[in-house]
Write an enzyme that holds these catalytic residues in place. Structure first.
Site, PDB file in Angstrom:
ATOM      1  N   ARG A  86     -29.337  37.659  42.599  1.00 33.16           N
ATOM      2  CA  ARG A  86     -28.860  37.217  41.296  1.00 33.16           C
ATOM      3  C   ARG A  86     -29.108  38.259  40.231  1.00 33.16           C
ATOM      4  NH1 ARG A  86     -29.247  31.328  41.008  1.00 33.16           N
ATOM      5  NH2 ARG A  86     -30.374  30.731  42.887  1.00 33.16           N
ATOM      6  N   ASP A 139     -41.404  37.967  44.298  1.00 31.79           N
ATOM      7  CA  ASP A 139     -40.885  36.623  43.995  1.00 31.79           C
ATOM      8  C   ASP A 139     -41.991  35.588  43.873  1.00 31.79           C
ATOM      9  OD1 ASP A 139     -41.354  36.809  46.714  1.00 31.79           O
ATOM     10  OD2 ASP A 139     -39.475  35.848  47.338  1.00 31.79           O
ATOM     11  N   SER A 160     -38.424  41.137  46.275  1.00 32.26           N
ATOM     12  CA  SER A 160     -39.258  40.304  47.152  1.00 32.26           C
ATOM     13  C   SER A 160     -39.609  40.995  48.469  1.00 32.26           C
ATOM     14  CB  SER A 160     -38.541  38.990  47.418  1.00 32.26           C
ATOM     15  OG  SER A 160     -38.150  38.427  46.191  1.00 32.26           O
TER      16      SER A 160
HETATM   17  C1  BG6 Z   1     -35.505  31.732  44.651  1.00 32.81           C
HETATM   18  C2  BG6 Z   1     -36.201  32.780  43.835  1.00 32.81           C
HETATM   19  O1  BG6 Z   1     -35.452  30.533  43.951  1.00 32.81           O
HETATM   20  O2  BG6 Z   1     -36.236  31.542  45.845  1.00 32.81           O
HETATM   21  C3  BG6 Z   1     -36.272  34.054  44.627  1.00 32.81           C
HETATM   22  O3  BG6 Z   1     -35.532  32.979  42.627  1.00 32.81           O
HETATM   23  C4  BG6 Z   1     -36.964  33.826  45.912  1.00 32.81           C
HETATM   24  O4  BG6 Z   1     -36.954  35.038  43.906  1.00 32.81           O
HETATM   25  C5  BG6 Z   1     -36.305  32.713  46.649  1.00 32.81           C
HETATM   26  O5  BG6 Z   1     -36.990  34.984  46.702  1.00 32.81           O
HETATM   27  C6  BG6 Z   1     -37.022  32.376  47.926  1.00 32.81           C
HETATM   28  O6  BG6 Z   1     -36.326  31.437  48.691  1.00 32.81           O
HETATM   29  P1  BG6 Z   1     -35.166  31.797  49.681  1.00 32.81           P
HETATM   30  O7  BG6 Z   1     -35.073  30.608  50.527  1.00 32.81           O
HETATM   31  O8  BG6 Z   1     -33.950  32.024  48.855  1.00 32.81           O
HETATM   32  O9  BG6 Z   1     -35.599  33.013  50.428  1.00 32.81           O
HETATM   33  C1  GLC Z   2     -41.356  38.563  52.648  1.00 37.13           C
HETATM   34  C2  GLC Z   2     -41.686  39.684  51.686  1.00 37.13           C
HETATM   35  C3  GLC Z   2     -42.470  39.143  50.515  1.00 37.13           C
HETATM   36  C4  GLC Z   2     -41.771  37.991  49.897  1.00 37.13           C
HETATM   37  C5  GLC Z   2     -41.487  36.922  50.925  1.00 37.13           C
HETATM   38  C6  GLC Z   2     -40.754  35.742  50.363  1.00 37.13           C
HETATM   39  O1  GLC Z   2     -42.524  38.139  53.201  1.00 37.13           O
HETATM   40  O2  GLC Z   2     -42.391  40.666  52.353  1.00 37.13           O
HETATM   41  O3  GLC Z   2     -42.673  40.148  49.590  1.00 37.13           O
HETATM   42  O4  GLC Z   2     -42.544  37.446  48.891  1.00 37.13           O
HETATM   43  O5  GLC Z   2     -40.731  37.494  51.971  1.00 37.13           O
HETATM   44  O6  GLC Z   2     -39.505  36.086  49.866  1.00 37.13           O
END
Ligand code: BG6
Ligand code: GLC
Ligand code: BG6
Ligand code: GLC
Length: 917
Positions: free
Chosen positions: A539, A656, A602
């Site tokens: 995003r 994240d 992340s």
């Molecule tokens: C989102 C966050 O809501 O959730 C992200 O904005 C995050 O930063 C993500 O990485 C994690 O969940 P998923 O299921 O999208 O990997």
């Molecule tokens: C993976 C990444 C980590 C992140 C997580 C959740 O483990 O290494 O940095 O926080 O995924 O998205």
């Protein structure tokens, strides 16, 4: 010569007169074809009522599902024990079903008596008696050493929810043992068998005698799909389409229904044809008001009906010159065998005289003729009524199959049918008249119902063996409390390792300082851009923070990152990101605006300040080249420069988990932990500076991105890792890495499920042993499918639909197994999360020297959000493993972009303050 003629004339006249007399007297018992067709129609309606979910509770014909789904196919084999209880004789048997593919069954059996004090005494004693007989049989046949599966033929109405269970609805016929009604017969017998220490028997199936009979006959004639008993009692079963059985889930194939037609009329539906004799018989029975159809038909009652009629006729002066004997007054004095004997072709009249004489009567020739005709009327009515109900079943079968003509076989058993000289012929004739569009073969079950029961047991024992194999696999995913405690403690050790300067380089849980030192205080304000990269969605966001009111407005756009970019070169990746930013600015009408930017990235980054982050290594689905070891902020800056269209002030790079913690921390100041259960698995928390040896200073706190996904990379989780986890790891982009993440996060759970399903299919336990191309395809079980499959609100049929959407052609049984597999895998994931989180909150409690800790955890991620049970199990586990911490879970509704913007706001403020100094 004349005399002979005269004699013959006289006899014919005598016979005619007697028959007319009896016919007149029993006028009400003779049923016309129209009446039979009417009864047939009534029974059809009763069947429908019994099958309907809403109508079943008030239906008198119970239409009980038997959980027998198929007739024998010849593949059954093995050695089985069998009990046959409820007919005129109680038998214990050993049945050997051939292994060589030929249909060959050998049986050894032994009859045991069933004295009235046992069958009408105490229930416990009845079962103990049955167990004693079984033990005796096994001793005599030297079977004590063997562990044999047992099939129980129990000829009473039982409500079943599975094959190996049956709750007795009510006793019928001669049985009336106390305390059995409403209880499971299988467990009562199992309990009784426990008294015999040397008896090791597993009851695998409970079948009604009709079912046993149908299966016995179906073993020899695959057309057999109906079973009828006309013995002590009467009843029928048949194969019904699953789609019509509302009481059982699933609509595939067929299941045998035990109609319990004996109870037809218990709601008054047959009052117009019941006679005074039927009423009198009922009043004197063990179960008045019950089994009214049975009482007009079966062996236990036919003789008694004859007796009641004779008595009445004698009283009316129509028989025996008005004389009655005392024997004729005694209940049960005339039995089925007497009726059968009296109706024999040649010896019938002589037999009648003998039987009547034995009853202390002095019958004339005319009396004998009359009595014989009474028997005929009673037994004919019995056959007629059976024929009407059977015709209804046959019509139903024909209509289910949408056939104009039905060819079928009915398996038959029961003493009345077997020993009565004319009964079968009469029954067959009437059935054929009532359903002229059915070609029916009637097949007598020579060997009783136990051969069929053994077939059912054979199938059940195969299913049980398969079940054991499946359970063995699922057991690998079950963690004991001790194991979870062990995992919590190991996690704790890893956390400490990562924080200490000496051990940090080797630590698998990297414990990365984030340079985020405080929570937003509400004074933050301004307009910020945020990027959110690394979860399911990429995003770009615009975040407007208004100070004082703690209110934030956000605008965002989701962009896709194609796989070839995720796994292409670093330059391509960052150019793509910048392209997306440009599109977003354009879209928002912000072209050229120079805004501060917070970058949620992340992946594990080593940070030396808030705006610097060196990517340690890619995780999850990313693998772009030339990024690892590089500062991602620099890479982004360079890409912006390459584009040369706008400039951005990159103020912060945040994980994240950190963004999530901040998002939640903005509303709840107690939020000191950020948890992601999504594509990946990770956690961050506020740590005391004094514990962070890698960063100078002892004052205050700093957020640590644990990168706990790497937990176990040193082998410390090997004792719980399964072959499936290893397979998933080997097929991943980063083999050997992120082992904890691979057991817990959305990106991998579906893969674990897929590996298990492949294995179960290889073992022949699923999908008919066929591994489809689809099943070989990586990534088909996305988190959302896993979540749907496990939803409790979903009927089995819907699970099957989802699997079909995924391209997996499954039966209902398959769907049950798939659901269980998903459940086992996701439960383990939630428990592992719980153990990890317990380690952190406990650490926080101890570090602060609190007896009790109140703490909030900000959570995000599709697994946590979508899965129906994950969050609950995770929370329960934390409670269990960290009992002194009161943990509140707060779902981050706005994603981590908001938190990243807040961090950026704080950083910007500090930056400006520094510049001013
Ligand atoms: C989102 C966050 O809501 O959730 C992200 O904005 C995050 O930063 C993500 O990485 C994690 O969940 P998923 O299921 O999208 O990997
Ligand atoms: C993976 C990444 C980590 C992140 C997580 C959740 O483990 O290494 O940095 O926080 O995924 O998205
Ligand atoms: C036997 C079956 O042949 O017939 C029993 O093995 C069944 O299971 C019985 O109950 C029914 O007939 P009757 O006349 O013994 O009640
Ligand atoms: C009674 C029982 C039934 C059984 C039949 C024949 O009707 O209720 O279960 O099948 O007798 O034995």
């Amino acid at each position: 010569m004349f005399a002979v003629h005269l004699m013959a004339f006289y006899f014919t006249k005598l016979k005619e007169d007697q028959i007319k007399k009896v016919d007149r007297f029993l006028y009400h018992m003779r049923l016309s074809d129209e009446t039979l067709l009417d009864i047939m129609a009534r029974f059809q309606a009763e069947m429908q009522k019994g099958l309907g979910k809403d109508t079943n509770p008030t239906a008198s014909v119970k239409m009980l599902p038997t959980f027998v789904r198929a007739i024998p196919d010849g593949s059954e084999n093995g050695e089985f024990l069998s009990l046959d209880l409820g007919g005129s004789k109680f038998r214990v048997l050993k049945v050997q079903v051939s292994e060589e593919g030929k249909r060959n069954v050998q049986m050894e059996s032994q009859f045991y008596p069933t004295p009235n004090e046992i069958i009408r005494g105490n229930g416990t004693e009845l079962f103990e008696y049955v167990a004693d007989c079984l033990a005796d049989f096994m001793k005599t046949k030297e079977l004590m050493e063997k562990k044999l599966p047992l099939g129980l033929t129990f000829s009473f109405p039982c409500k079943q929810t599975k094959l190996e269970e049956g709750v007795l609805l009510s006793w019928t016929k001669k049985f009336k043992a106390r305390g059995v009604q409403g209880t499971d017969v299988v467990s009562s017998l199992t309990n009784a068998m426990r008294k015999h220490k040397d008896l090791d028997v597993d009851i695998l199936a409970l079948v009604n005698d009709t079912v046993g009979t149908m299966m016995t006959c179906a073993y020899d004639d695959p057309y057999c799909e109906v079973g009828v008993i006309i013995g002590t009692g009467t009843n029928a079963c048949y194969m019904e389409d699953m789609s019509n059985i509302e009481l059982v889930e699933g609509d595939e194939g067929r299941m045998c229904i035990n109609t319990e037609w004996g109870a037809f009329g218990d709601d008054g539906a047959l009052e117009d044809i019941r006679t005074e004799f039927d009423q009198e018989l009922d009043l004197g029975s063990l179960n008045p008001g019950k089994q009214l159809f049975e009482k007009m038909i079966s062996g236990l009652y036919v003789g008694e009906l004859v007796r009641l009629i004779l008595l009445k006729m004698a009283k009316a002066g129509l028989l025996f010159g008005g004389e009655k004997s005392s024997a004729l007054h005694i209940k049960g004095k005339i039995e089925t065998r007497h009726v059968a004997a009296m109706e024999k072709y040649k010896e019938g009249l002589a037999n009648t005289r003998e039987i009547l004489t034995d009853l202390g009567l002095e019958p004339s020739e005319a009396d004998c003729i009359a009595v014989q005709h009474v028997c005929t009327i009673v037994s004919f009515r019995s056959a007629n009524l059976c024929a009407a109900a059977l015709a209804a079943i046959l019509t139903r079968l024909r209509e289910n199959k949408k056939l104009v003509r039905l060819r079928t076989t009915v398996g038959m058993d029961g003493t009345l049918y077997k020993i009565h000289p004319q009964y079968p012929k009469r029954l067959h004739k009437v059935v054929r008249k009532l359903v002229p569009n059915c070609d029916v073969r009637f097949l007598l079950s020579e060997s009783g119902s136990t051969k069929g029961a053994a077939m059912v047991t054979a199938v059940a024992s195969r299913v049980q063996a398969q079940r054991k194999q499946i359970d063995k696999v699922l057991a690998l995913f079950r963690l004991t409390r001790e194991q979870l405690v062990g995992i919590r403690d190991k996690m704790r050790v890893e956390l400490e390792y990562g924080l200490k300067r000496d051990t940090h380089p080797l630590a698998t849980v990297k414990m990365l300082p984030t340079y985020v030192c405080g929570m937003p205080d509400g004074t933050e304000k301004g307009k910020f851009l945020a990027l959110d990269l690394g979860g399911t969605n990429f995003r770009v966001l615009l975040v407007k923070i208004r100070s004082g009111r703690r209110s934030v407005r956000m605008y965002n756009k989701i962009f896709t990152i194609p796989l070839e970019i995720m796994q292409g070169t670093g330059e391509e990746l960052f150019d793509h990101i910048v392209q997306c930013i440009a599109d977003f600015l354009d879209y928002m009408g912000l072209k050229g605006a120079q805004l501060p930017l917070g970058f949620t990235f992340s992946f594990p980054c080593r940070q030396a300040s808030i705006d610097k982050g060196t990517l340690i290594e890619w995780t999850k689905g990313f693998k772009a080249t030339d990024c690892e070891g590089e500062d991602v902020v620099d890479m982004l800056r360079e890409a912006i420069k390459r584009r040369n269209e706008f400039d951005l002030d990159i103020v912060a790079v945040v994980n994240d988990t950190v963004g999530t913690m901040m998002t939640c921390g903005y509303e709840d100041r107690n939020c000191e932990v950020g948890l992601i259960a999504g594509t990946g698995s990770n956690m961050c928390y506020m740590e005391e500076m004094r514990n962070i040896e890698l960063v100078e200073g002892d004052e205050g706190k700093m957020c640590i991105n644990t990168e706990w996904g790497g937990f176990g990379d040193n082998g410390c989780l090997d004792d719980i890792r399964t072959q499936y986890d290893k397979e998933v790891d080997e097929g991943s982009l980063n083999p050997g890495k992120q082992r904890y993440e691979k057991m817990t996060s959305g990106m991998y759970l579906g893969e674990i499920v897929r590996q298990i399903l492949i294995d179960l299919t290889k073992q022949g336990l699923l999908f008919r042993g066929q591994i489809s191309e689809r099943l070989r395809t990586r990534g088909i079980f996305e988190t959302k499918f896993l979540s749907q499959i496990e939803s409790d609100r979903l009927a089995l049929l819907q699970v099957r639909k989802i699997l079909q959407q995924l391209g997996l052609d499954s039966t209902c049984e398959d769907s049950i197994v798939v659901k269980e597999v998903c459940g086992a895998v996701s439960r383990r994931a939630a428990e592992l999360y719980g153990a990890g989180l317990a380690a952190i909150v406990e650490k926080r409690r101890e570090d602060q020297g609190f007896e009790h800790l109140k703490i909030t955890v900000g959570v995000d991620g599709t697994l946590y959000k979508l899965h129906p049970h994950f969050s609950r199990i995770l929370q329960e586990t934390v409670k269990e493993l960290a009992p002194r911490c009161d943990v509140t879970f707060m779902l981050s509704e706005d994603g981590s972009g908001k938190g990243a913007a807040l961090i950026t706001a704080v950083a910007k403020r500090l930056q400006q303050a520094r510049r001013q100094n």
